[in-house]
Design a protein around this motif. Structure first.
Motif, PDB file in Angstrom:
ATOM      1  N   GLN A  40       0.849  -1.192   0.000  1.00  0.00           N
ATOM      2  CA  GLN A  40       0.000   0.000   0.000  1.00  0.00           C
ATOM      3  C   GLN A  40       0.883   1.240   0.000  1.00  0.00           C
ATOM      4  O   GLN A  40       1.847   1.328   0.744  1.00  0.00           O
ATOM      5  CB  GLN A  40      -0.903   0.004   1.236  1.00  0.00           C
ATOM      6  CG  GLN A  40      -1.933   1.101   1.225  1.00  0.00           C
ATOM      7  CD  GLN A  40      -2.951   0.928   2.353  1.00  0.00           C
ATOM      8  OE1 GLN A  40      -3.027  -0.112   2.994  1.00  0.00           O
ATOM      9  NE2 GLN A  40      -3.736   1.959   2.582  1.00  0.00           N
ATOM     10  N   GLN A  64      -2.808   2.695  11.018  1.00  0.00           N
ATOM     11  CA  GLN A  64      -3.979   1.945  11.484  1.00  0.00           C
ATOM     12  C   GLN A  64      -3.955   0.513  10.949  1.00  0.00           C
ATOM     13  O   GLN A  64      -4.233  -0.436  11.684  1.00  0.00           O
ATOM     14  CB  GLN A  64      -5.264   2.634  11.042  1.00  0.00           C
ATOM     15  CG  GLN A  64      -5.560   3.910  11.793  1.00  0.00           C
ATOM     16  CD  GLN A  64      -6.761   4.654  11.198  1.00  0.00           C
ATOM     17  OE1 GLN A  64      -7.252   4.322  10.134  1.00  0.00           O
ATOM     18  NE2 GLN A  64      -7.212   5.673  11.919  1.00  0.00           N
ATOM     19  N   ARG A  65      -3.636   0.351   9.674  1.00  0.00           N
ATOM     20  CA  ARG A  65      -3.592  -0.996   9.082  1.00  0.00           C
ATOM     21  C   ARG A  65      -2.481  -1.832   9.703  1.00  0.00           C
ATOM     22  O   ARG A  65      -2.651  -3.024   9.924  1.00  0.00           O
ATOM     23  CB  ARG A  65      -3.410  -0.914   7.571  1.00  0.00           C
ATOM     24  CG  ARG A  65      -4.649  -0.330   6.901  1.00  0.00           C
ATOM     25  CD  ARG A  65      -4.768  -0.659   5.453  1.00  0.00           C
ATOM     26  NE  ARG A  65      -4.988  -2.086   5.286  1.00  0.00           N
ATOM     27  CZ  ARG A  65      -4.502  -2.777   4.256  1.00  0.00           C
ATOM     28  NH1 ARG A  65      -3.807  -2.186   3.319  1.00  0.00           N
ATOM     29  NH2 ARG A  65      -4.724  -4.066   4.153  1.00  0.00           N
ATOM     30  N   GLN A  89      -3.194  -5.694   9.315  1.00  0.00           N
ATOM     31  CA  GLN A  89      -3.814  -5.845   8.005  1.00  0.00           C
ATOM     32  C   GLN A  89      -2.878  -5.452   6.875  1.00  0.00           C
ATOM     33  O   GLN A  89      -3.250  -5.556   5.715  1.00  0.00           O
ATOM     34  CB  GLN A  89      -5.071  -4.980   7.922  1.00  0.00           C
ATOM     35  CG  GLN A  89      -6.143  -5.375   8.891  1.00  0.00           C
ATOM     36  CD  GLN A  89      -7.295  -4.393   8.893  1.00  0.00           C
ATOM     37  OE1 GLN A  89      -7.166  -3.240   8.491  1.00  0.00           O
ATOM     38  NE2 GLN A  89      -8.451  -4.845   9.359  1.00  0.00           N
ATOM     39  N   LEU A  90      -1.687  -4.995   7.202  1.00  0.00           N
ATOM     40  CA  LEU A  90      -0.740  -4.543   6.187  1.00  0.00           C
ATOM     41  C   LEU A  90       0.227  -5.672   5.876  1.00  0.00           C
ATOM     42  O   LEU A  90       0.974  -6.123   6.738  1.00  0.00           O
ATOM     43  CB  LEU A  90       0.014  -3.311   6.693  1.00  0.00           C
ATOM     44  CG  LEU A  90       0.880  -2.582   5.685  1.00  0.00           C
ATOM     45  CD1 LEU A  90       0.020  -2.021   4.553  1.00  0.00           C
ATOM     46  CD2 LEU A  90       1.623  -1.445   6.366  1.00  0.00           C
TER      47      LEU A  90
END
Length: 100
Positions: free
Chosen positions: A70, A82-83, A88-89
């Motif tokens: 990302q 945040q990710r 979630q990253l």
């Protein structure tokens, strides 16, 4: 998930170096495989300037390809954070200068 994947990818005499941590995350390791395949798993807190330069050269030479899942402009860096905190990253997030 990434560390488990990396362990599965190691070939005979392979080496996995963990350079980051996540609280509460554990990765199962089979001691039998470590011995039979002569695998090395180690942690490293820091990288020297020389090591960072060598890594950058490997990327520049096309010998390794970093995983950047990302890319966000600086104003949205919080989204990456945040990710990351939510696990979630995958790979790395990159912050780039604002366009315009």
């Amino acid at each position: 998930q990434t560390l488990e994947f990396c362990l599965r990818c190691l070939d005979r005499r392979g080496r996995l170096v963990a350079v980051t941590t996540f609280p509460g995350v554990a990765v199962p390791v089979e001691p039998r495989r470590l011995v039979f395949d002569e695998l090395t798993v180690l942690g490293s807190r820091y990288a020297s300037r020389w090591e960072v330069a060598q890594a950058a050269q490997l990327v520049a030479d096309g010998r390794i390809r970093p995983v950047v899942s990302q890319v966000e402009p600086l104003s949205r860096a919080g989204v990456l954070l945040q990710r990351l905190r939510a696990r979630q990253l995958i790979g790395r997030g990159a912050v780039v200068p604002e366009q315009g």
